[in-house]
Design an enzyme around this catalytic site. Structure first.
Site: not given
Ligand code: DOR
Ligand code: ZN
Length: 340
Positions: A14, A16, A42, A100, A137, A175, A220, A248, A252, A264
């Site tokens: 998992h 991003h 996402n 997802k 999620h 997560h 989150l 996860d 950012h 988050a």
């Protein structure tokens, strides 16, 4: 006490990786330690088609330094009206590894997520039939549910009914952050598994408020009370095949974290494996790290384990305050394991 540990190369189930310049900044942090990663969809716009996933996979491969052996495993972003045919053909063509489920508005870029699970019932039927994992999620989004109760409430309101409606559907509860989630996964059958992040093993909710508001520990689902952290540590280090590694890691920009309404996400990719190793060491469970990091995930996804190995040495390393302009998890701290 072992000072060196060699395990089958791990995967991150998992992560991003984002897109464009951010993708170029972060992909190597994951690819250095992990052979494969389940890449979250996402983006803006979200990855809802086979063509978009194929194109994104190519951008990831192009951004990854050629000397790193890394395979991105793509996911489909479920929406209220995503066609079964798109999901099924993507899976059969080897483009989508999983799909997802973001409850609409649960987290970053989830506005196009699912508003009501019943609306995707036929898609879930199809996924159960073809053996395609559903990644969840697991938080309710109702404003009247306390933010710290959203995962536990999701289990009761949505996850339990879902597993009863679709007993053959293979689900990863992503997560997890609560003892309720640990208990639910532990008491379910082999069709339900869970990923656990490094940050939820290291911090409880106090970290967000230590001496001031610390957005670098805001993610989150949010970190919970200490007793939940302890339950997660026990589950992760237990050797139980239903729990496996998913960082996860969610980078950012500083401007997105240092603001009155911060994003988050915790960027843990640069030292994720060492971070997990520290937890397993503290729990006297280094012998279970390989199962958690390298074996349980492939077993659930029905993929082969990696054929090479990675070695960690008990050697202190200072985690820098910034990695490529991003604050990494453990910034300024010393981790006691280092990848050789
Ligand atoms: O902390 C998080 N960050 N949780 C998520 O579910 C999404 C992620 C992101 O994309 O930033
Ligand atoms: Zn995530």
């Amino acid at each position: 006490m072992a000072d060196q540990l060699t395990i089958t190369s791990p995967d991150d189930w998992h992560v991003h990786l984002r897109d464009e310049q951010m993708l170029e900044r972060v992909v190597a942090d994951t690819a250095r330690a992990f052979r494969r990663a389940i890449v979250m969809p996402n983006l803006r716009p979200p990855v809802t088609t086979v063509a978009a996933a194929r194109a994104y996979r190519e951008r990831i491969q192009a951004a990854c330094p050629a000397e790193l052996d890394f395979t991105p495993l793509m996911t489909a972003y479920l929406t209220d009206d995503i066609p079964c045919e798109e999901i099924e053909s993507g899976f059969r063509e080897g483009v989508f590894t999983a799909a997802k489920l973001y409850p609409a508005n649960a987290t970053t870029n989830s506005a196009a997520g699912v508003t009501d699970l019943l609306r995707i019932d036929s898609v879930l039927d199809c996924m159960a039939r073809i053996g395609m994992p559903l990644l969840i999620h697991g938080e309710v989004t109702d404003a009247d549910v306390d933010v710290f109760d959203r995962e536990a409430t999701f289990i009761e309101r949505h996850l339990k009914p879902l597993t009863l409606r679709h007993p053959d559907l293979r689900i990863v509860f992503e997560h997890i952050t609560t003892e309720q989630a640990v208990d639910f996964v532990g008491s379910a059958d082999q069709n339900l598994a869970a990923t656990i992040t490094p940050h939820h093993l290291h911090i409880n909710r106090n970290a967000m408020f230590a001496g001031g508001l610390r957005s670098d520990f805001y993610c989150l689902p949010v970190a919970k009370r200490e007793r939940h952290r302890l339950a997660l540590r026990k589950a992760a280090t237990s050797g139980d095949a239903r729990f496996f590694l998913g960082t996860d890691s969610a980078p950012h920009e500083r401007s997105g974290k240092e603001t009155s309404c911060g994003c988050a996400g915790i960027f843990n990719a640069p030292h994720a494996l060492e971070s997990y190793a520290q937890v397993f060491d503290e729990e006297n469970a280094l012998d279970c790290l390989e199962a958690f990091a390298s074996r349980n995930g492939p077993a659930f996804y029905r993929l082969p384990v990696n054929s090479d190995c990675i070695t960690l040495k008990r050697r202190d390393q200072l985690v820098p305050e910034l990695v490529d302009g991003l604050v990494p998890f453990h910034a300024g701290q010393i981790l006691s394991w280092t990848i050789v």
